[in-house]
Design an enzyme around this catalytic site. Structure first.
Site, PDB file in Angstrom:
ATOM      1  N   SER A  59       0.960  -1.183   0.003  1.00  0.00           N
ATOM      2  CA  SER A  59       0.086  -0.205   0.200  1.00  0.00           C
ATOM      3  C   SER A  59       0.948   1.085  -0.060  1.00  0.00           C
ATOM      4  CB  SER A  59      -1.060  -0.050   1.193  1.00  0.00           C
ATOM      5  OG  SER A  59      -1.985   1.053   0.797  1.00  0.00           O
ATOM      6  N   HIS A  64       5.611  13.234   7.028  1.00  0.00           N
ATOM      7  CA  HIS A  64       5.569  14.811   7.003  1.00  0.00           C
ATOM      8  C   HIS A  64       6.069  15.370   8.141  1.00  0.00           C
ATOM      9  CE1 HIS A  64       2.470  14.263   3.603  1.00  0.00           C
ATOM     10  NE2 HIS A  64       1.997  13.442   4.378  1.00  0.00           N
ATOM     11  N   CYS A  79      -1.395  -3.925   3.660  1.00  0.00           N
ATOM     12  CA  CYS A  79      -2.293  -5.002   3.701  1.00  0.00           C
ATOM     13  C   CYS A  79      -1.818  -6.437   4.097  1.00  0.00           C
ATOM     14  CB  CYS A  79      -2.787  -5.204   2.041  1.00  0.00           C
ATOM     15  SG  CYS A  79      -1.411  -5.552   0.823  1.00  0.00           S
TER      16      CYS A  79
END
Length: 109
Positions: A59, A64, A79
């Site tokens: 995935s 940030h 996943c």
């Protein structure tokens, strides 16, 4: 699993200031989680701050940074139900030498 991590009170804000400061952490998370990178995008903000996004076969993983607030946000959507979330969190904590506060949320998808 969806792991949402907010890291606060990072004592060494230089780690958060640039891609070079956080990329080793992201690479370590990928290694520890046995994740597979398909692509990546990095952006260095001026004067400080960084965003890195990895497209994974499992995935995605992103960070940030907000060095002016001594914090960062990490998001791992995976996943693979066998991923060891505790080991990932320990990796993050150790990267910041234990000098941080980690708030986390794990969502079973």
């Amino acid at each position: 699993k969806h792991l949402i991590v907010d890291v606060y009170n990072v004592n060494n804000s230089l780690l958060l200031a640039s891609i070079d400061g956080v990329e080793p952490l992201m690479k370590k998370i990928i290694e520890v989680g046995k994740l597979n990178t398909l692509g990546e995008i990095k952006h260095q903000f001026k004067p400080i701050g960084a965003t890195i996004l990895y497209l994974l076969s499992e995935s995605h993983l992103s960070i940030h940074t907000y060095p002016e607030k001594n914090c960062c946000a990490i998001d791992l959507y995976c996943c693979n139900p066998l991923i060891d979330v505790v080991e990932i969190l320990d990796t993050i904590y150790k990267y910041f030498n234990g000098n941080c506060i980690i708030l986390k949320k794990v969502i079973e998808r």
